[in-house]
Design an enzyme around this catalytic site. Sequence first.
Site, PDB file in Angstrom:
ATOM      1  N   LYS A 176      -0.691 -43.949   6.799  1.00  0.00           N
ATOM      2  CA  LYS A 176      -1.811 -43.117   6.380  1.00  0.00           C
ATOM      3  C   LYS A 176      -1.822 -41.665   7.401  1.00  0.00           C
ATOM      4  CE  LYS A 176      -4.469 -46.461   6.750  1.00  0.00           C
ATOM      5  NZ  LYS A 176      -5.586 -47.092   6.796  1.00  0.00           N
ATOM      6  N   THR A 209     -16.773 -40.941   7.882  1.00  0.00           N
ATOM      7  CA  THR A 209     -15.316 -41.729   7.630  1.00  0.00           C
ATOM      8  C   THR A 209     -15.477 -43.113   8.174  1.00  0.00           C
ATOM      9  OG1 THR A 209     -14.420 -40.789   9.719  1.00  0.00           O
ATOM     10  CG2 THR A 209     -14.394 -39.443   7.888  1.00  0.00           C
ATOM     11  N   GLY A 211     -15.183 -46.665   7.346  1.00  0.00           N
ATOM     12  CA  GLY A 211     -14.779 -47.505   6.504  1.00  0.00           C
ATOM     13  C   GLY A 211     -13.659 -46.913   5.704  1.00  0.00           C
ATOM     14  N   THR A 212     -12.813 -45.880   6.145  1.00  0.00           N
ATOM     15  CA  THR A 212     -12.094 -45.335   4.889  1.00  0.00           C
ATOM     16  C   THR A 212     -10.863 -46.146   4.762  1.00  0.00           C
ATOM     17  OG1 THR A 212     -11.086 -44.025   6.745  1.00  0.00           O
ATOM     18  CG2 THR A 212     -12.897 -43.023   5.526  1.00  0.00           C
ATOM     19  N   GLY A 213     -10.452 -46.754   5.909  1.00  0.00           N
ATOM     20  CA  GLY A 213      -9.024 -47.537   5.680  1.00  0.00           C
ATOM     21  C   GLY A 213      -9.414 -48.905   4.976  1.00  0.00           C
ATOM     22  N   CYS A 214     -10.538 -49.379   5.168  1.00  0.00           N
ATOM     23  CA  CYS A 214     -10.932 -50.661   4.436  1.00  0.00           C
ATOM     24  C   CYS A 214     -10.935 -50.223   2.827  1.00  0.00           C
ATOM     25  CB  CYS A 214     -12.207 -51.139   4.839  1.00  0.00           C
ATOM     26  SG  CYS A 214     -12.158 -51.713   6.454  1.00  0.00           S
TER      27      CYS A 214
END
Length: 271
Positions: A176, A209, A211-214
């Site tokens: 990412k 931002t 929790g963006t990865g989850c």
Amino acid sequence: MKNVSKALTIAGSDSGGGAGIQADLKTFQELNVYGMSVLTAVTAQNTLGVQAVYPMTPEAVRRQIDSIAQDMGTDALKTGMLFSAEIIAAVAEKIRQYQWEKVVVDPVMVAKGGETLLEWEAVDSLKNDLLPLACLVTPNIPEAEVLTEMSIQTMEDKKAACQKLHRLGPKWVLIKGGHDRGDDQATDILFDGKEFFTFQSKRIPTKNTHGTGCTFSAAITAELAKGAEVPDAVSAAKKFIAAAIENGIKIGKGHGPTNHWAHRLKGDESN
């Protein structure tokens, strides 16, 4: 009765609701997928950071997975915060036992505030036990640097890191671009061992931002559960998370969460 697609998240609980199990289940629901969960740890957490972590025992994790597998089953699953080598080994054991193939590994290592969410001695277990079972692994740049033991500064570095990660066993690798340096675009790069695919979105200036990865990996998992191929699942999830960041919500005093219902706003505006 209508058959519905099902997705399982194996991750930690975020008491603040912005990441972890809570973010995953919100995302599954928004994408019309029935969500199930296996808890690996309970965190005392808010937008300011992680105040405490209470891991589950490996046996508790195994029993939760058995309960899902022996009744509902799942069409796809994702892993998030696994915390320890013992929990990683338990999860890998059960994935092999139930022969689950649509496995998305989000190698959660560090929280937004810098707190460790994966014991450093567990990195080898993640690489050796879990990545070979993954359909897709979704590290951000700092996580990819840890997993590959290399610095990632340029697009060529990203491609080299993708190739190095692919040799560890996952069928697909997605690095990412949220941590790209000095770029007004967030560029994600996807690799299947032969071909590279890129996905771009405008970088949004916001601190909200958490929790963006989850959320991104959960959206990919939901799309895979519905039958999408990996590049299509990533493309749809990229739009979902871009909307969630762009239409942020102000909650808490620190890094606020993304907006899990934001993808519906355009539809509301067109009515």
